[in-house]
Design an enzyme around this catalytic site. Structure first.
Site, PDB file in Angstrom:
ATOM      1  N   GLU A  54      -9.341   4.158  -2.618  1.00 39.08           N
ATOM      2  CA  GLU A  54      -8.483   3.960  -3.252  1.00 39.08           C
ATOM      3  C   GLU A  54      -7.470   3.059  -4.785  1.00 39.08           C
ATOM      4  OE1 GLU A  54      -4.917   1.738  -1.208  1.00 39.08           O
ATOM      5  OE2 GLU A  54      -5.550   2.918   0.485  1.00 39.08           O
ATOM      6  N   GLU A 109     -11.122   4.186   2.623  1.00 38.16           N
ATOM      7  CA  GLU A 109      -9.876   4.034   2.112  1.00 38.16           C
ATOM      8  C   GLU A 109      -9.912   4.141   1.253  1.00 38.16           C
ATOM      9  OE1 GLU A 109      -6.090   5.998   5.137  1.00 38.16           O
ATOM     10  OE2 GLU A 109      -5.872   3.705   4.002  1.00 38.16           O
ATOM     11  N   ASP A 115       0.730  -1.506   0.430  1.00 39.75           N
ATOM     12  CA  ASP A 115      -0.036   0.510  -0.236  1.00 39.75           C
ATOM     13  C   ASP A 115       0.744   1.200   0.198  1.00 39.75           C
ATOM     14  OD1 ASP A 115      -2.057   0.985   0.016  1.00 39.75           O
ATOM     15  OD2 ASP A 115      -2.506   1.275   1.947  1.00 39.75           O
ATOM     16  N   HIS A 131      -3.934  13.856   0.532  1.00 38.64           N
ATOM     17  CA  HIS A 131      -4.374  13.138   1.910  1.00 38.64           C
ATOM     18  C   HIS A 131      -2.757  12.914   2.837  1.00 38.64           C
ATOM     19  CE1 HIS A 131      -4.608   9.684   4.128  1.00 38.64           C
ATOM     20  NE2 HIS A 131      -3.960   9.043   3.878  1.00 38.64           N
TER      21      HIS A 131
END
Lengths: 424, 424
Positions: free
Chosen positions: A208, A206, A133, A140
């Site tokens: 993504e 989150e 990740d 962010h």
């Protein structure tokens, strides 16, 4: 495929034009239904092309494909055949689905090959070897740094020199549709001396995207930014579930662990790099000159609109975030070059997530943490409800699509319902 | 097997008494040689029992084993059969190798079943799904905290409340014997404004042990400390290679990444939990009361002597560290209970490493970082050589064994040579 310069392609499959799964997209996935065991398919509109049935009926005469390659239960072995082969399969399916092509449309096996999408269960498209990740959105990282450290020095000194990332848990990556349980763990109130234990009080999503690698490297080898895209098969939407209170207590000094490892959810259709070509876009200008191994010769960003919806158990869907993949400060070529600069080997089926994709304005923030500024500004939902973090019974849905010059390529969705912690 | 209370068992295989691989041990591994493809074996003295040959010749009549189970190229599927089965296989081999048992000793196939160990190549024993690295030695965490933060507050506030850990890279875990390349990367001299790039200047080993899980869990489920050992198949020695300069620059805020992911080396024989039973030992007293899910009813520590040797390219082997697995502050049951308390699912073949195993005195320090105190006190080696960190051409070897009441159970070794960075 030079989609942009030619007349718009159409498919004989009805209703595909405004679908995420147009004839320009043709993403790969693994599905099963009541009749059919796990197998590979390509999505088109509200249908799926059963690749194994196509293969059995001789529709890939000029492509060298092992027997049962589409019945493996994951795409890893297919992807490992390499881009020359996987591209040919996708292009052949594109031909077969084109309005003017009668080969499949008028063939007696059409009914066997074309499966209705709403009747299937989508499975994980790949067996994930390793999962990284990244933390590649400047907005962010700045938001988080401002909240937890110092608004005047929100970005740490390394942030603009390298794409910060960490290893995540691969076993708990699940496809859209599978609910998750609220995780339990330790967290500590700064006012108290000892940690508390229980279901997380700060469950978050989150927003993504993740790319999936399509080629192995050997240990000791590195991938240049120039070659990086040869190693990337495609992309999915990625919801990196987070428990903010667990994470805050555990993460110093070795990084996020149980605050993340309980679940990550993905959209089940892998959109190929080829399909995203029309949406290639410049990345934000990098303010600090990077080391040579991180320099790029071309654009590796993509203009993909992203949306997050939150739906309480008894309530309507609320659009709570609109962002875009093009906001990423660090691009995919830089991420893969960095991942391998130390000689770390990569494998087919690895997943590399972007980190939360936030943009410049508040509506672009890709997590509850940012949207509610640590819970201090609750989100107002339809029907008088409000949310600081995600509650039991809530469903979080993420969508993504590119649209340009009449061409639309979408990701479908990653939708996940949150169940109460087990054993409570 | 009640090894301790009975007379010492002996094997008809010669020279096993002082070997790591006594009849009490019988670890599982995957090997190949010029004649035989990858297959499962059990080590005894300087021999290997070819389990596939035993199976083919009907030596496991009462054990339900799938065909070709020992020819899979990894032990995952065998381990997944469960402890009742894997224990029976090991016990049956123990019978067959016992001094008084003629069944294999006097059988005509003995020559085919018993393979000479020095002629084989050892492969990875399992396909590793996920790999977690804990940080469970108080002495190590204290040393590192003293060097990098504050000697008066060396341990962070969370350390005594939970077994701190992080996700590591699974793809680059390799067996003993495979050399590694010095990793390249970014590091930053505190005196300079910008980071430098090149081969690491601070290559280090970390002396660890790792356990391998033998049973899956479902997402949302947790494992209690009481049940934890049911999920543990066995142990290996683990060298968690580290590049200290890369790690120092990258690790805030998301933890170690490229400073670790270039390689981890393991001993190739999995010593079963059963074989370690005689060496069970109390762990250090935990100074802070832990939360209920981390409390234990019995000892989960093991008295395993550990040694590290460093051999320069042209020079002799130097014993540079003597430590012991029993020094671990957090035990394996606590590690697994913590790993799963958030509902994170585990899989057969996952690896859970201990973190560097340092003890109370300087000779117990399990890394160059600690042994040379960040390079400030170089190690003096034979022949007038000295080392601050590991140099190209150096070989690092780790050994481990338990010894008690005439019973010896060892791990063999994990030996790795360091080659210069590729492409330099």
């Amino acid at each position: 495929m030079k989609e942009q310069k030619e007349a718009i392609m159409k498919s004989w499959v009805s209703g595909t034009q405004n679908s995420d799964f147009t004839i320009y997209n043709l993403p790969f996935g693994i599905f099963k239904n009541k009749r059919l065991g796990p197998r590979a398919g390509i999505a088109i509109g509200d249908k799926i092309v059963d690749l194994s049935a196509l293969h059995d009926h001789g529709f890939f005469p000029d492509i060298k494909l092992p027997e049962r390659i589409f019945l493996e239960g994951s795409l890893n072995r297919f992807i490992r055949l390499g881009k020359p082969t996987t591209k040919k399969v996708r292009e052949r399916v594109q031909q077969l689905l084109s309005e003017e092509n009668p080969d499949l449309k008028d063939h007696q096996v059409r009914g066997k090959v074309m499966i209705t999408r709403k009747d299937v269960e989508m499975l994980m498209p790949v067996e994930v070897g390793d999962y990284t990740d990244f933390y590649s959105s400047k907005e962010h990282a700045t938001n988080v740094g401002s909240m937890f450290r110092d608004p005047d020095n929100a970005l740490l000194p390394n942030w603009k020199h390298l794409p910060v990332g960490y290893h995540g848990r691969a076993s708990s990556i699940i496809p859209s549709g599978q609910p998750i349980y609220r995780p339990k763990g330790q967290f500590k109130d700064p006012e108290k001396k000892e940690p508390d234990f229980g279901p997380t009080r700060k469950l978050d999503f989150e927003l993504e995207m993740a790319f999936i690698t399509g080629k192995d490297t050997k240990m000791g080898d590195s991938i240049s930014t120039e070659d990086a895209e040869d190693y990337i098969f495609g992309f999915v939407l990625f919801n990196d579930w987070s428990a903010r209170d667990i994470q805050a207590w555990e993460y110093v000094p070795l990084g996020p662990f149980l605050g993340k490892s309980f679940a990550s959810s993905i959209s089940p259709w892998i959109v190929t790099l080829e399909a995203l070509e029309p949406f290639r876009a410049p990345s934000p200008i990098q303010e600090v000159e990077v080391l040579p191994y991180l320099k790029c010769q071309k654009d590796h960003g993509f203009d993909i609109n992203l949306e997050v919806f939150l739906q309480p158990e008894k309530g309507n869907e609320n659009l709570i975030c609109k962002s875009n993949y093009k906001y990423m400060y660090w691009n995919i070529a830089q991420q893969l070059a960095h991942q391998t600069i130390n000689g770390c080997n990569i494998k087919v089926g690895d997943m590399y997530a972007s980190g939360t994709i936030s943009g410049p304005t508040k509506e672009n923030y890709g997590s509850m943490l940012e949207l509610t500024w640590k819970g201090s500004q609750p989100l107002q939902l339809e029907g008088g409800k409000e949310r600081k973090f995600i509650e039991d019974g809530d469903t979080v849905k993420m969508k993504g699509y590119g649209e340009k010059g009449g061409i639309r390529v979408g990701f479908g969705e990653v939708t996940t319902k949150v169940l109460p912690a087990k054993g409570n």
